[in-house]
Design a protein around this motif. Structure first.
Motif, PDB file in Angstrom:
ATOM      1  N   ARG A  52      -2.892  -0.240  -8.225  1.00 13.96           N
ATOM      2  CA  ARG A  52      -2.657   0.958  -7.941  1.00 13.96           C
ATOM      3  C   ARG A  52      -1.535   1.559  -8.796  1.00 13.96           C
ATOM      4  NH1 ARG A  52      -0.637   3.090  -2.137  1.00 13.96           N
ATOM      5  NH2 ARG A  52       0.009   5.280  -2.802  1.00 13.96           N
ATOM      6  N   TYR A  53      -0.641   0.708  -9.195  1.00 16.95           N
ATOM      7  CA  TYR A  53       0.495   1.225 -10.005  1.00 16.95           C
ATOM      8  C   TYR A  53       0.589   0.661 -11.276  1.00 16.95           C
ATOM      9  CZ  TYR A  53       2.286   2.515  -5.211  1.00 16.95           C
ATOM     10  OH  TYR A  53       2.547   2.955  -3.965  1.00 16.95           O
ATOM     11  N   VAL A  54       1.081   1.361 -12.447  1.00 16.71           N
ATOM     12  CA  VAL A  54       1.341   0.502 -13.495  1.00 16.71           C
ATOM     13  C   VAL A  54       2.650   1.097 -14.229  1.00 16.71           C
ATOM     14  CG1 VAL A  54       0.345   0.815 -16.038  1.00 16.71           C
ATOM     15  CG2 VAL A  54      -1.220   1.054 -14.043  1.00 16.71           C
ATOM     16  N   ARG A  55       3.232   0.054 -14.757  1.00 13.60           N
ATOM     17  CA  ARG A  55       4.725   0.322 -15.355  1.00 13.60           C
ATOM     18  C   ARG A  55       4.456  -0.098 -16.787  1.00 13.60           C
ATOM     19  NH1 ARG A  55       8.522  -1.835 -12.135  1.00 13.60           N
ATOM     20  NH2 ARG A  55       9.443   0.272 -11.519  1.00 13.60           N
ATOM     21  N   ILE A  56       5.034   0.585 -17.749  1.00  7.69           N
ATOM     22  CA  ILE A  56       4.736   0.234 -19.126  1.00  7.69           C
ATOM     23  C   ILE A  56       6.101   0.186 -19.594  1.00  7.69           C
ATOM     24  CG2 ILE A  56       3.988   0.813 -21.521  1.00  7.69           C
ATOM     25  CD1 ILE A  56       1.726   2.233 -20.314  1.00  7.69           C
ATOM     26  N   LEU A  57       6.690  -1.082 -20.073  1.00  9.41           N
ATOM     27  CA  LEU A  57       7.957  -1.757 -20.595  1.00  9.41           C
ATOM     28  C   LEU A  57       7.961  -1.940 -22.030  1.00  9.41           C
ATOM     29  CD1 LEU A  57       9.044  -3.584 -17.543  1.00  9.41           C
ATOM     30  CD2 LEU A  57       9.485  -1.124 -17.874  1.00  9.41           C
ATOM     31  N   PRO A  58       8.991  -1.595 -22.638  1.00  7.41           N
ATOM     32  CA  PRO A  58       9.354  -2.452 -23.868  1.00  7.41           C
ATOM     33  C   PRO A  58       8.917  -3.922 -24.044  1.00  7.41           C
ATOM     34  CG  PRO A  58      11.040  -0.832 -23.800  1.00  7.41           C
ATOM     35  CD  PRO A  58      10.234  -1.182 -22.324  1.00  7.41           C
ATOM     36  N   ASP A  59       9.570  -4.643 -23.137  1.00  7.58           N
ATOM     37  CA  ASP A  59       9.528  -6.027 -23.004  1.00  7.58           C
ATOM     38  C   ASP A  59       9.504  -6.341 -21.605  1.00  7.58           C
ATOM     39  OD1 ASP A  59      11.478  -5.882 -25.873  1.00  7.58           O
ATOM     40  OD2 ASP A  59       9.485  -7.179 -25.819  1.00  7.58           O
TER      41      ASP A  59
ATOM     42  N   PHE B 125      -3.124 -14.031 -11.829  1.00 11.29           N
ATOM     43  CA  PHE B 125      -3.610 -14.351 -13.071  1.00 11.29           C
ATOM     44  C   PHE B 125      -4.744 -13.870 -13.369  1.00 11.29           C
ATOM     45  CE2 PHE B 125      -4.452 -18.014 -16.226  1.00 11.29           C
ATOM     46  CZ  PHE B 125      -5.892 -17.879 -16.228  1.00 11.29           C
ATOM     47  N   GLU B 126      -5.938 -13.719 -12.553  1.00 16.40           N
ATOM     48  CA  GLU B 126      -7.017 -13.005 -12.964  1.00 16.40           C
ATOM     49  C   GLU B 126      -6.771 -11.413 -13.507  1.00 16.40           C
ATOM     50  OE1 GLU B 126      -9.548 -14.319 -13.221  1.00 16.40           O
ATOM     51  OE2 GLU B 126      -9.706 -16.193 -11.868  1.00 16.40           O
ATOM     52  N   VAL B 127      -6.063 -10.657 -12.623  1.00 15.83           N
ATOM     53  CA  VAL B 127      -5.599  -9.389 -12.973  1.00 15.83           C
ATOM     54  C   VAL B 127      -5.026  -9.356 -14.339  1.00 15.83           C
ATOM     55  CG1 VAL B 127      -4.448  -7.427 -12.347  1.00 15.83           C
ATOM     56  CG2 VAL B 127      -5.524  -8.581 -10.644  1.00 15.83           C
TER      57      VAL B 127
ATOM     58  N   GLU C  15       0.433  -5.114   4.224  1.00 13.33           N
ATOM     59  CA  GLU C  15       0.071  -6.101   3.209  1.00 13.33           C
ATOM     60  C   GLU C  15       0.561  -5.667   1.930  1.00 13.33           C
ATOM     61  OE1 GLU C  15      -3.685  -8.017   5.369  1.00 13.33           O
ATOM     62  OE2 GLU C  15      -4.342  -6.578   3.699  1.00 13.33           O
ATOM     63  N   ASP C  16      -0.237  -5.611   0.798  1.00 16.71           N
ATOM     64  CA  ASP C  16       0.282  -5.337  -0.464  1.00 16.71           C
ATOM     65  C   ASP C  16      -0.427  -4.208  -1.335  1.00 16.71           C
ATOM     66  OD1 ASP C  16       0.577  -8.935  -0.911  1.00 16.71           O
ATOM     67  OD2 ASP C  16       2.074  -7.566  -0.206  1.00 16.71           O
ATOM     68  N   GLU C  17       0.149  -3.821  -2.358  1.00 12.25           N
ATOM     69  CA  GLU C  17      -0.531  -3.071  -3.277  1.00 12.25           C
ATOM     70  C   GLU C  17      -0.154  -3.735  -4.724  1.00 12.25           C
ATOM     71  OE1 GLU C  17      -2.412   0.157  -1.415  1.00 12.25           O
ATOM     72  OE2 GLU C  17      -2.693  -0.543  -3.551  1.00 12.25           O
ATOM     73  N   VAL C  18      -1.147  -3.453  -5.686  1.00 13.38           N
ATOM     74  CA  VAL C  18      -0.964  -4.225  -6.899  1.00 13.38           C
ATOM     75  C   VAL C  18      -0.307  -3.494  -7.983  1.00 13.38           C
ATOM     76  CG1 VAL C  18      -2.028  -5.462  -8.837  1.00 13.38           C
ATOM     77  CG2 VAL C  18      -2.996  -5.510  -6.550  1.00 13.38           C
ATOM     78  N   LEU C  19       0.949  -3.926  -8.615  1.00 16.04           N
ATOM     79  CA  LEU C  19       1.550  -3.373  -9.722  1.00 16.04           C
ATOM     80  C   LEU C  19       1.147  -4.041 -10.865  1.00 16.04           C
ATOM     81  CD1 LEU C  19       3.681  -1.557 -10.832  1.00 16.04           C
ATOM     82  CD2 LEU C  19       5.363  -3.405 -10.131  1.00 16.04           C
ATOM     83  N   GLY C  20       0.896  -3.453 -12.087  1.00 14.78           N
ATOM     84  CA  GLY C  20       0.422  -4.033 -13.149  1.00 14.78           C
ATOM     85  C   GLY C  20       1.836  -3.506 -14.136  1.00 14.78           C
ATOM     86  N   VAL C  21       2.298  -4.430 -14.660  1.00 15.56           N
ATOM     87  CA  VAL C  21       3.268  -4.261 -15.753  1.00 15.56           C
ATOM     88  C   VAL C  21       3.111  -4.909 -16.904  1.00 15.56           C
ATOM     89  CG1 VAL C  21       6.126  -4.415 -16.225  1.00 15.56           C
ATOM     90  CG2 VAL C  21       4.840  -4.453 -13.842  1.00 15.56           C
ATOM     91  N   VAL C  22       3.085  -3.878 -18.139  1.00 14.48           N
ATOM     92  CA  VAL C  22       2.550  -4.257 -19.424  1.00 14.48           C
ATOM     93  C   VAL C  22       3.811  -3.868 -20.633  1.00 14.48           C
ATOM     94  CG1 VAL C  22       0.178  -3.941 -18.733  1.00 14.48           C
ATOM     95  CG2 VAL C  22       1.339  -1.965 -19.868  1.00 14.48           C
ATOM     96  N   SER C  23       3.631  -4.666 -21.591  1.00 14.42           N
ATOM     97  CA  SER C  23       4.434  -4.270 -22.805  1.00 14.42           C
ATOM     98  C   SER C  23       3.013  -4.254 -23.791  1.00 14.42           C
ATOM     99  CB  SER C  23       5.491  -5.094 -23.322  1.00 14.42           C
ATOM    100  OG  SER C  23       4.892  -6.391 -23.617  1.00 14.42           O
ATOM    101  N   LEU C  24       3.263  -3.345 -24.807  1.00 18.28           N
ATOM    102  CA  LEU C  24       2.228  -2.991 -25.765  1.00 18.28           C
ATOM    103  C   LEU C  24       2.701  -3.497 -27.063  1.00 18.28           C
ATOM    104  CD1 LEU C  24       1.695   1.090 -25.184  1.00 18.28           C
ATOM    105  CD2 LEU C  24       0.695  -1.204 -23.978  1.00 18.28           C
ATOM    106  N   VAL C  25       1.776  -3.732 -27.973  1.00 18.02           N
ATOM    107  CA  VAL C  25       1.680  -4.102 -29.472  1.00 18.02           C
ATOM    108  C   VAL C  25       2.493  -3.271 -30.125  1.00 18.02           C
ATOM    109  CG1 VAL C  25      -0.279  -5.674 -29.230  1.00 18.02           C
ATOM    110  CG2 VAL C  25      -0.330  -3.402 -30.085  1.00 18.02           C
TER     111      VAL C  25
END
Length: 535
Positions: free
Chosen positions: A491-498, A430-432, A456-466
């Motif tokens: 550590r990881y980032v994925r950018i998706l349309p939705d 939630f905070e991320v 343990e884990d790594e953090v994957l951030g998944v985003v969509s853009l305006v």
């Protein structure tokens, strides 16, 4: 002399659980016995610990701290963190340790929730206060060079704590075992971080669960005091009349040197810590035999090599800030993956979604209650809804999935929550996500755990853009550096349309977790050479 008494045999005397009478009594009985050892060879006897505590209490009292109030602290492990914590409790105030890496909304949340007027901190955190609401804060007590940053708050040099003498006025009323000693913040899995209220009895019961410790032990405190595992050792060893070795943080390369220098006999090793130690070449200090036993969490396949190479005994356990180690193992447990068995005074249930018990061997949520009042948290600060949800049906709901075998051993299986566990730190998705969503080019975001090559884990951030926006992963991470603790930055980032959603438009994080790193569109900051380091 404490006047508190009760006929209930489950409740100890105040001198066995409340810091003020307990420290005074231990200092009277064992004035020259060492209580705390710090880096650089500095040590405090019980008598000196009492003097440092009284001096800190007088200084805090002169700055306006009163019984029943909170002292906010963001200090690294060391003499100042210990004496200010003890000083606050000596006055009957509540100590609130927070992570010095907090930034942005996370920092703002704990300032508001704690209600603190005084904040003891290092100068590197001060500039970040200018960017958040300060609520009831009035005074900063800065340990280090006073920062030249306009915050609108009064600023006091940490040295001023020692200027008020060592004779604080007594509290207006007796400090009781049921009073709140500390507040520790959770990782915040479904909303802002929650402040876990820990009474003196709660922390005393925590320590009592570590049943194999004695006054002859020296407990290595290499976990920060904003974790319950950094606070617990200090109270446990004070109660036993033993000692603690307090270091700023865990260090793989210096671990055995620290053990040799401090003569610590016991330590908690979490997650990948044991694997890191086994990866080091054999050194002379590890053969000295000071470290006699450890708690390993979780108990993994490294345990046999740990015992063979280092010669210490191993225990394991399960706990969380809200609880007092309800599950603890025997020495050198032979059952792979176990957390141990229910300790005396604890009742455990494994239930389904309706709080009905599942058959032995089946997975379900672990529920806990104790026969001693106040041995579990008495609630979340200023959050009655979360308190009621956790305590529904008269049992504390851990949110963790367990199973129990026919012999009464418990096994942790998974988390119901969306917490991410990275190298010993619990991270709130939630905070991320909230920090990522502050970026003006981000339309929606999710943070999920993905497998790490280290465990343990790594953090994957998944985003969509305006619509129409472009944003590189490097730009996003630069944006997050001042808004998240270093260990929370993906550590990881994925950018998706939705992002995938349910029919009610909730993001399907289970889909993102299942996809993980299997797609070729994931950016890895380590492969890209982008470094995120401790501030």
């Amino acid at each position: 002399m404490s006047s508190f008494s009760t006929s209930d045999p489950r409740i100890p005397a105040a001198s066995d659980c409340v810091l003020r009478p307990m420290l005074e009594e231990r200092a009277r009985r064992h004035p020259d016995r060492v209580y705390a050892v710090f880096a650089g060879g500095v040590s405090w006897t019980y008598a000196q610990t009492l003097r440092e505590t009284r001096r800190a209490a007088a200084g805090l009292q002169a700055l306006g701290l009163k019984q029943g109030e909170t002292l906010l602290m963001a200090l690294p492990n060391g003499p100042d963190a210990l004496r200010l914590w003890f000083g606050a409790n000596y006055l009957g105030a509540t100590a609130v340790h927070i992570n010095p890496a907090y930034r942005g909304g996370l920092l703002e949340n704990v300032i508001e929730n704690s209600g603190a007027r005084l904040f003891a901190l290092r100068p590197d955190l001060v500039p970040h206060l200018a960017n958040v609401r300060q609520f009831e804060l009035e005074t900063l007590v800065i340990f280090g060079d006073t920062a030249e940053v306009a915050t609108g708050l009064a600023v006091v040099d940490g040295a001023a704590i020692d200027a008020a003498g060592d004779a604080p006025a007594p509290p207006e009323r007796e400090i009781l075992p049921f009073d709140t000693q500390c507040i520790t913040y959770t990782s915040g899995t479904t909303g802002p971080s929650k402040g876990v209220m820990c009474s003196y009895l709660h922390l005393m019961s925590f320590g009592e669960s570590v049943y194999f410790m004695t006054a002859e032990d020296r407990y290595l405190v290499n976990l920060q005091m904003y974790h319950v595992s950094g606070v617990l050792p200090c109270m446990l060893m004070l109660r036993l009349g033993g000692s603690v070795a307090i270091v700023e943080r865990f260090s793989t390369s210096r671990f055995w040197q620290i053990i040799a220098e401090t003569e610590a006999t016991f330590a908690i090793l979490l997650g990948v810590m044991t694997r890191f130690l086994l990866s080091q070449p054999v050194c002379e200090d590890e053969t000295r035999g000071h470290l006699r036993h450890i708690i390993q969490q979780p108990l993994d396949e490294d345990v046999h090599e740990l015992r063979r190479r280092f010669g210490f005994d191993v225990y394991t356990s399960f706990g969380m800030t809200e609880l007092s180690l309800p599950i603890v193992s025997e020495v050198n447990p032979a059952r792979a993956g176990t957390c141990g068995f229910a300790r005396p005074g604890v009742e455990l249930r494994i239930v389904d979604a309706w709080d009905c018990e599942v058959p032995t061997g089946q997975p379900g949520e672990l529920l806990v209650r104790t026969d001693r009042p106040w041995a579990i948290t008495h609630g979340y600060l200023k959050n009655p809804e979360a308190t009621a949800k956790a305590w529904r049906n008269g049992w504390f709901h851990t949110g963790d999935v367990f199973r129990k075998d026919e012999d009464g051993y418990y096994y942790f299986l998974d988390r119901l929550k969306d917490t991410i566990r990275r190298r010993g730190e619990n991270i709130s998705s939630f905070e991320v996500e909230a920090a990522i969503m502050l970026h003006p080019k981000v339309r929606e975001a999710a943070a999920v755990a993905v497998e790490s090559e280290l465990s343990e884990d790594e953090v994957l951030g998944v985003v969509s853009l305006v619509d129409g926006a472009t944003l590189t992963p490097e730009e996003l991470l630069d944006f997050l550096r001042d808004r998240l603790a270093y260990f929370m930055i993906p550590r990881y980032v994925r950018i998706l349309p939705d992002l995938p959603k349910t029919p009610t438009q909730k993001i399907e994080k289970h889909v993102l977790r299942a996809t993980g790193l299997s797609q070729g569109d994931v950016w890895d900051r380590e492969d890209a050479g982008v470094q995120v380091v401790r501030a």
